[in-house]
Design an enzyme around this catalytic site. Structure first.
Site, PDB file in Angstrom:
ATOM      1  N   GLY A 260       0.823  -1.219   0.000  1.00  0.00           N
ATOM      2  CA  GLY A 260       0.000   0.000   0.000  1.00  0.00           C
ATOM      3  C   GLY A 260       0.846   1.252   0.000  1.00  0.00           C
ATOM      4  CG  ASP A 261       0.200   3.997   2.153  1.00  0.00           C
ATOM      5  OD1 ASP A 261      -0.934   4.348   1.789  1.00  0.00           O
ATOM      6  OD2 ASP A 261       0.458   3.602   3.306  1.00  0.00           O
TER       7      ASP A 261
ATOM      8  CE  LYS B  98      -3.125   1.813  -3.742  1.00  0.00           C
ATOM      9  NZ  LYS B  98      -2.056   1.797  -2.725  1.00  0.00           N
TER      10      LYS B  98
ATOM     11  CB  ALA C 189      -7.916   3.736   0.343  1.00  0.00           C
ATOM     12  N   GLY C 190      -5.927   5.915   1.582  1.00  0.00           N
ATOM     13  CA  GLY C 190      -5.626   7.344   1.535  1.00  0.00           C
ATOM     14  C   GLY C 190      -4.736   7.579   0.331  1.00  0.00           C
ATOM     15  CG  HIS C 191      -5.702   6.450  -2.972  1.00  0.00           C
ATOM     16  ND1 HIS C 191      -6.753   5.869  -3.626  1.00  0.00           N
ATOM     17  CD2 HIS C 191      -5.127   5.462  -2.258  1.00  0.00           C
ATOM     18  CE1 HIS C 191      -6.811   4.577  -3.308  1.00  0.00           C
ATOM     19  NE2 HIS C 191      -5.839   4.321  -2.487  1.00  0.00           N
TER      20      HIS C 191
ATOM     21  CB  THR D  76      -7.404   2.245   8.941  1.00  0.00           C
ATOM     22  OG1 THR D  76      -8.562   1.540   8.477  1.00  0.00           O
ATOM     23  CG2 THR D  76      -6.234   1.954   8.020  1.00  0.00           C
TER      24      THR D  76
ATOM     25  CD  GLN E  37      -7.277  -0.988   1.088  1.00  0.00           C
ATOM     26  OE1 GLN E  37      -8.132  -1.573   0.442  1.00  0.00           O
ATOM     27  NE2 GLN E  37      -7.460   0.230   1.527  1.00  0.00           N
TER      28      GLN E  37
ATOM     29  CB  THR F  78      -4.093   6.344  10.522  1.00  0.00           C
ATOM     30  OG1 THR F  78      -2.901   5.809   9.937  1.00  0.00           O
ATOM     31  CG2 THR F  78      -5.279   5.483  10.134  1.00  0.00           C
TER      32      THR F  78
ATOM     33  CE  LYS G  67       7.094   8.730  -1.590  1.00  0.00           C
ATOM     34  NZ  LYS G  67       6.197   8.712  -0.404  1.00  0.00           N
TER      35      LYS G  67
ATOM     36  CG  ASP H  66      11.560  11.801  -5.658  1.00  0.00           C
ATOM     37  OD1 ASP H  66      10.806  10.934  -6.129  1.00  0.00           O
ATOM     38  OD2 ASP H  66      11.239  12.544  -4.717  1.00  0.00           O
TER      39      ASP H  66
HETATM   40  P1  GDP Z   1      -1.430   5.535  -2.436  1.00  0.00           P
HETATM   41  O1  GDP Z   1      -2.221   5.132  -1.240  1.00  0.00           O
HETATM   42  O2  GDP Z   1      -0.833   4.369  -3.143  1.00  0.00           O
HETATM   43  O3  GDP Z   1      -2.198   6.439  -3.371  1.00  0.00           O
HETATM   44  O4  GDP Z   1      -0.205   6.380  -1.883  1.00  0.00           O
HETATM   45  P2  GDP Z   1      -0.250   7.532  -0.764  1.00  0.00           P
HETATM   46  O5  GDP Z   1      -0.852   8.738  -1.342  1.00  0.00           O
HETATM   47  O6  GDP Z   1      -0.819   6.993   0.496  1.00  0.00           O
HETATM   48  O7  GDP Z   1       1.293   7.717  -0.473  1.00  0.00           O
HETATM   49  C1  GDP Z   1       2.191   8.080  -1.477  1.00  0.00           C
HETATM   50  C2  GDP Z   1       2.836   9.423  -1.102  1.00  0.00           C
HETATM   51  O8  GDP Z   1       3.976   9.643  -1.901  1.00  0.00           O
HETATM   52  C3  GDP Z   1       1.917  10.619  -1.341  1.00  0.00           C
HETATM   53  O9  GDP Z   1       2.169  11.589  -0.370  1.00  0.00           O
HETATM   54  C4  GDP Z   1       2.345  11.111  -2.721  1.00  0.00           C
HETATM   55  O10 GDP Z   1       2.127  12.499  -2.882  1.00  0.00           O
HETATM   56  C5  GDP Z   1       3.816  10.825  -2.698  1.00  0.00           C
HETATM   57  N1  GDP Z   1       4.421  10.504  -3.995  1.00  0.00           N
HETATM   58  C6  GDP Z   1       3.893   9.798  -5.033  1.00  0.00           C
HETATM   59  N2  GDP Z   1       4.802   9.644  -6.013  1.00  0.00           N
HETATM   60  C7  GDP Z   1       5.937  10.247  -5.576  1.00  0.00           C
HETATM   61  C8  GDP Z   1       7.249  10.409  -6.123  1.00  0.00           C
HETATM   62  O11 GDP Z   1       7.579   9.924  -7.193  1.00  0.00           O
HETATM   63  N3  GDP Z   1       8.156  11.083  -5.359  1.00  0.00           N
HETATM   64  C9  GDP Z   1       7.853  11.591  -4.135  1.00  0.00           C
HETATM   65  N4  GDP Z   1       8.807  12.221  -3.459  1.00  0.00           N
HETATM   66  N5  GDP Z   1       6.625  11.480  -3.596  1.00  0.00           N
HETATM   67  C10 GDP Z   1       5.688  10.799  -4.295  1.00  0.00           C
HETATM   68  P1  IMO Z   2      -3.907   2.715   0.384  1.00  0.00           P
HETATM   69  O1  IMO Z   2      -5.023   2.498  -0.598  1.00  0.00           O
HETATM   70  C1  IMO Z   2      -1.482   1.020   3.574  1.00  0.00           C
HETATM   71  C2  IMO Z   2      -3.477  -1.717   6.331  1.00  0.00           C
HETATM   72  C3  IMO Z   2      -3.645  -1.263   7.768  1.00  0.00           C
HETATM   73  C4  IMO Z   2      -3.552  -2.596   8.472  1.00  0.00           C
HETATM   74  C5  IMO Z   2      -4.276  -3.541   7.507  1.00  0.00           C
HETATM   75  C6  IMO Z   2      -5.735  -3.797   7.856  1.00  0.00           C
HETATM   76  O2  IMO Z   2      -3.749   4.112   0.830  1.00  0.00           O
HETATM   77  O3  IMO Z   2      -2.646   2.088  -0.125  1.00  0.00           O
HETATM   78  P2  IMO Z   2      -7.942  -2.329   7.686  1.00  0.00           P
HETATM   79  O4  IMO Z   2      -8.294  -1.008   8.318  1.00  0.00           O
HETATM   80  O5  IMO Z   2      -7.977  -2.316   6.196  1.00  0.00           O
HETATM   81  O6  IMO Z   2      -8.695  -3.484   8.264  1.00  0.00           O
HETATM   82  O7  IMO Z   2      -6.400  -2.574   8.113  1.00  0.00           O
HETATM   83  O8  IMO Z   2      -4.204  -2.930   6.240  1.00  0.00           O
HETATM   84  N1  IMO Z   2      -4.030  -0.784   5.319  1.00  0.00           N
HETATM   85  C7  IMO Z   2      -3.273  -0.014   4.536  1.00  0.00           C
HETATM   86  N2  IMO Z   2      -1.938   0.175   4.518  1.00  0.00           N
HETATM   87  N3  IMO Z   2      -2.265   1.654   2.678  1.00  0.00           N
HETATM   88  C8  IMO Z   2      -3.603   1.455   2.674  1.00  0.00           C
HETATM   89  O9  IMO Z   2      -4.401   1.934   1.696  1.00  0.00           O
HETATM   90  C9  IMO Z   2      -4.166   0.622   3.656  1.00  0.00           C
HETATM   91  N4  IMO Z   2      -5.437   0.238   3.962  1.00  0.00           N
HETATM   92  C10 IMO Z   2      -5.323  -0.640   4.968  1.00  0.00           C
HETATM   93  O10 IMO Z   2      -2.623  -0.386   8.154  1.00  0.00           O
HETATM   94  O11 IMO Z   2      -2.208  -3.006   8.537  1.00  0.00           O
HETATM   95 MG    MG Z   3      -2.284   5.505   0.798  1.00  0.00          MG
END
Ligand code: GDP
Ligand code: IMO
Ligand code: MG
Length: 433
Positions: free
Chosen positions: A14-15, A18, A41-43, A131, A223, A300, A330, A332
């Protein structure tokens, strides 16, 4: 405009970024459809310095002409949905006329959140690190055939009343000293239903019509593969199918509708919550990655655990999802390091492991096997072509592709839309042509 419908999903824990990748690809698609998960999720998407965080709404929403869909595989907390829509409106983004929600999606109720927290407390040291959004208990009710769906909120009131009363009574029997009243919950569901009504539809039918007209759809995962209920690091997973199978079940589209699969992976690895992370780092290096990558949960705010790139994990994801390509994000964040490591296997008490195991005990005491490569001092930040990357970074990406068994069609070099390389000779460029 793309001619291919593609799935974009997480290849690690995750994270991976996406949100950023979906946002930058969206201009090539008519529709972006989310297929599983909830507001766990947090995008995060940055557009010219402005930060947007999407939880339930697809990350395509920032592009005005695109239709955004929330599929039946998603679990919806109506209050969280409204909060997100209102927040977007404050930032100048209107969902009017371009948000559709599956009538079959299940609803997260306030007691699901409570059960989530109680379940974690009961597990004590064995907790998942959820979460606390009620995701697991909502999916439990769905599978247990007692869930409440969006269409239930819009139909026969007497039937809904009966269902809510039955569910609340059952919950009161489970939770000690619980005396939850079904009536306020019922009233709240009715009110929420009225706000959702204009968006509720048969999403599968809508998508089928879109695709028949030759309009391209992007299927958006939340996720990631290693958090998938079936293929992830069980039980330290979420409660839905984040991997590609979730597209079909979570939207009601046939497998052949998916013309391509793009996995999103970070140039290193992170994880929030508990469970194995074989390449996890501690100390100064972990802090360095966390700070320069701003590795704090978008939902969170929890600090993310950080480690080196794990090719065993991504190779596994490539197999499970049939990845056609990677979007590597990432890069960079690794700028300025003396050395960079790629994990190619794990040394365990029972020998060397190179395929991700089902039984997590196989990872107990595992030490990663690393290939160490020279780092780079010239920044990759903001690069838009491969040629702008320092030679060491190019070599790192090439080696990472070899050991992961999948090519990087996209390389992300910063959080902004513009800070992206799309390789002109890649499969992704072909999809978008
Ligand atoms: P997601 O859940 O997969 O959409 O990812 P998140 O948004 O939770 O976490 C990714 C973080 O990395 C966010 O704060 C984005 O703004 C940041 N991000 C995405 N691509 C890049 C990159 O290429 N470089 C850097 N430095 N940050 C990035
Ligand atoms: P995005 O879409 C990272 C993790 C939680 C926990 C496990 C179960 O932003 O990538 P839940 O609340 O779903 O029952 O928690 O999954 N988790 C994530 N980790 N990115 C996420 O979403 C996540 N959504 C759930 O931290 O370990
Ligand atoms: Mg996320």
């Amino acid at each position: 405009m793309s001619k291919t419908n593609i799935a974009v999903l997480g290849a690690q824990w995750g994270d991976e970024g996406k949100g950023k990748i979906v946002d930058m690809l969206t201009p090539h698609f008519s529709t972006v459809a989310r297929y599983q998960g909830g507001h766990n999720a947090g995008h995060t998407v940055y557009v010219q310095g402005k930060k947007f965080v999407l939880h339930l709404i697809p990350s395509g929403i920032l592009h005005p002409k695109v239709t955004c869909i929330i599929g039946n595989g998603v679990v919806i907390d109506p209050q969280a949905l409204f909060k997100e829509i209102d927040e977007l409106a404050r930032m100048g983004i209107s969902v009017d006329g371009r948000l559709l929600i599956s009538e079959k999606a299940h609803v997260i109720l306030p007691y699901h959140r409570e059960l989530d927290v109680l379940s974690e407390a009961r597990r004590g040291e064995r907790k998942i690190g959820t979460t606390s959004r009620g995701i697991g208990p909502a999916y439990e009710d769905k599978i247990g055939r007692r869930g409440i769906r969006i269409c239930d909120m819009l139909g026969d009131r007497a039937a809904l009343q009966e269902e809510v009363r039955e569910n609340v009574n059952a919950r009161n029997r489970i939770i000690k000293d619980s005396t939850l009243d079904w009536k306020p919950l019922f009233d709240q569901l009715l009110a929420s239903g009225e706000r959702i009504r204009p968006w509720a539809t048969d999403v599968s039918l809508f998508l089928a019509q879109q695709m028949k007209e030759g309009k391209a759809v992007m299927f958006e995962g939340a996720q990631a593969t290693l958090l998938d209920i079936d293929h992830g690091t069980y039980p330290f997973v979420t409660s839905s199918n984040a991997s590609v199978g979730g597209v079909c079940t979570g939207l009601g589209v046939p497998p052949r509708a998916i013309g391509g699969v793009l996995g999103v992976a970070k140039a290193y690895t992170t994880r929030v919550g508990e469970g194995p992370l074989p390449t996890e780092l501690s100390g100064a290096l972990a802090d360095r990655l966390r700070e320069s990558g701003q590795e704090y949960g978008a939902s969170t705010g929890r600090p993310r655990r950080c480690g080196w790139y794990d090719a065993v994990v991504v190779r596994y994801s490539a197999r499970i999802n049939g990845l056609d390509a990677l979007a590597l994000t990432k890069l960079d964040v690794l700028d300025g390091l003396d050395d960079v490591n790629i994990c190619t296997g794990y040394k365990t008490a029972n020998g060397i492991v190179t395929e991700f195991p089902a039984d997590l005990r196989a990872l107990n005491g595992a030490t990663p096997i690393y290939e160490t490569m020279p780092g780079w001092k010239t920044p990759t930040k903001g690069a838009t072509t491969v040629e702008q990357l320092p030679p060491e970074a190019q070599r790192y990406v090439r080696r990472l592709e070899e050991v992961s068994g999948v090519d990087c069609a996209i390389i992300s070099t910063g959080s902004d839309r513009a800070e992206t390389i799309v390789r002109p000779d890649s499969v992704v460029a072909g999809w978008l042509a």
